[in-house]
Structure formats: C-alpha cells, structure tokens
Design an enzyme around this catalytic site. Structure first.
Site, PDB file in Angstrom:
ATOM      1  CE  LYS A 214      -4.414  -1.259   1.143  1.00 53.36           C
ATOM      2  NZ  LYS A 214      -5.150  -1.935   2.548  1.00 53.36           N
ATOM      3  NE  ARG A 254      -7.714  -8.458   0.406  1.00 50.15           N
ATOM      4  CZ  ARG A 254      -7.514  -8.249  -0.874  1.00 50.15           C
ATOM      5  NH1 ARG A 254      -6.429  -7.249   0.080  1.00 50.15           N
ATOM      6  NH2 ARG A 254      -7.998  -7.981  -2.086  1.00 50.15           N
TER       7      ARG A 254
END
Length: 278
Positions: A214, A254
C-alpha cells in the site's frame, strides 16, 4: 468457519480486475487467475481472496454483473479443487452468488455500509464476514480522511458496524474486523492504527490487517528523489508488517505475495513461543 491455522492466517489476494493498484490486468484471463490461485494455495495460503472490482483510491465502480462475471468462474473452479476462498465484494447479490459457487467467507471493504442487504446474506448463510472500516467509495475516500483521533474513531465506527451486524442476526463468532489501512486514511493514520493495533484487538474479534504494497509503505520507502517506491518494491516492508501484526495477535494478514508473509508469520509464531516447534 473462520480459518484457524494455529498461527496468523495468510490470505492471498487474487484481483480479477484490469485496474487494481498493484496487479491490475495480470489475472483477468481465467487460466492465469486459476494458476496464480493454485500457486498461492500450494505455497500454504490459508484463504484466497477473489475480487472483481478495484477499490484503489480514485477507482470507478463496475456493474454488479461485470463483477460477478469476473469472479464466479474462478470461484467455482477453485472451490471444486478444495481451495478455501473468500469473496472480496461490497455487493450482497455478488456475495450471495459467490457463496453459492463455493466461497466460504465474505470480505466486505465497506463493512456493510455500501449495501445494507449484505447483513442479511451473512446472517442467512452463516458465512464469516470481514467488516472493514470504510467511509465511502474509492472515488471519494481521499476527501474523507479527516480524524481527530484516528484510532478511537476507527474503533468506534467498527463497533457500530458490529452492532448493526449482530442486530441483523449475524453471529458474533462470524465477525472479523479490519482497520482499513489506506481506505480514507493518510499514511500517518495507517501508522497510528498499526502502532495501536491492540486497541482493536482488545474488542475480542479476530482482526485482519491488509497492508500489502500500500501507499503508506511506498511513501516510507521513498527514494532520494522523493518519489514513493513502486508497489513491486514493497514486499520486504509488507512482510515486516506481517511479522509485527502476527506478533501483536492479528488473526490474519491479506497479502499479494504469500510466500514472504508465510515466512514472516512463522517467525512471529516461533518468537512468541520461544521455540520453533509447536
């Protein structure tokens, strides 16, 4: 049932989309998607998370029938091979179809806010439901990243989602919480949530951490020119977050690259035990 592998669970990301921020377009082809899922499963992933709509900041929505057409063939085939799957969707109709096709878990980045009927699907099927902290769709999320105390506000807003889910008939034992790193969050918000992950863990629900590749990691790893490191260069940082999240007590992580995070959570488990064996 929520997977309980005896260590922090590793959820492998399978984006069957043309526009996801890291791997958009790589797995639109059915055979490529199936092969990638099988590879992650063979490496030891505990769950494969199949998504057909990008939720990257700024992404436009696709129609429900397009989303379903992308993920349902993948889910049917992989489920027939005994691979454990979650459906990454905010739509009740898509989740219901995915569960009928063989998925076992609903991973809803909107925490039920995007589609109020999702609670009914979760309650009627008994499927575990990941409630992520969310304040709006991808095109609007950046403008919604305003907090006085991000940890307290995310915690309270997630508790509100839990209350609504339970009121709709969802079993408390079926609920997983996700702080929603990067969703209506600036990097300082993401780091604060990770630093105080215990605030969320103290609620007593399994917690999923989705930090993989991210933007806040790219910003952290910016080069001398000030440009964030591209998503493909964020794997070591992702694995580091997996280690720390697992050591803190997170139920799962995840990730796009399951191998590195499987190693990471194994290290965290051995660290906690003080030995390598169970």
């Amino acid at each position: 049932m929520i997977p309980r592998p005896g260590r922090c669970a590793v959820m492998g990301v399978l984006n069957v989309t043309p526009d996801s921020f890291s791997d958009g377009g790589r797995y639109l082809d059915l055979d490529q998607a199936l092969d990638h899922a099988r590879e992650m499963w063979a490496r030891g992933a505990d769950l494969i998370d199949v998504g057909g709509e990008s939720t990257r900041p700024g992404a436009s929505r696709v129609d429900a029938d397009v989303e379903a057409a992308r993920i349902l063939p993948v889910i049917r085939q992989l489920a027939s091979e005994g691979i454990a799957l979650s459906a990454d969707t905010t739509r009740a109709t898509v989740a219901e179809a995915a569960l009928a096709a063989g998925a076992k878990v609903i991973n809803d980045v909107s925490g039920g806010l995007a589609d109020p009927d999702m609670a009914r699907v979760a309650a009627e099927t008994g499927a575990p439901w990941v409630l992520m902290h969310w304040r709006g769709h991808s095109r609007d999320m950046t403008s919604l990243a305003e907090y006085t105390d991000v940890v307290a506000e995310v915690r309270d807003e997630l508790l509100s989602r839990v209350d609504d889910a339970i009121a709709a008939g969802v079993e408390q034992s079926a609920i997983v919480l996700d702080p929603g790193l990067g969703f209506a969050k600036r990097p300082e918000h993401d780091w604060a949530l990770l630093h105080q992950l215990d605030s969320l863990l103290s609620l007593g629900f399994p917690v999923l951490v989705g930090a993989s590749r991210k933007r806040f990691l790219g910003r952290l790893l910016s080069g001398k020119d000030g440009h964030p490191r591209p998503p493909g260069g964020r794997e070591v940082a992702t694995a580091a977050v997996s280690t720390l999240a697992a050591a803190a007590g997170a139920w799962g992580v995840r990730v796009h690259e399951v191998g590195a995070s499987l190693d990471a959570v194994a290290v965290a488990a051995a660290w906690q035990r003080g030995r390598a064996d169970g």
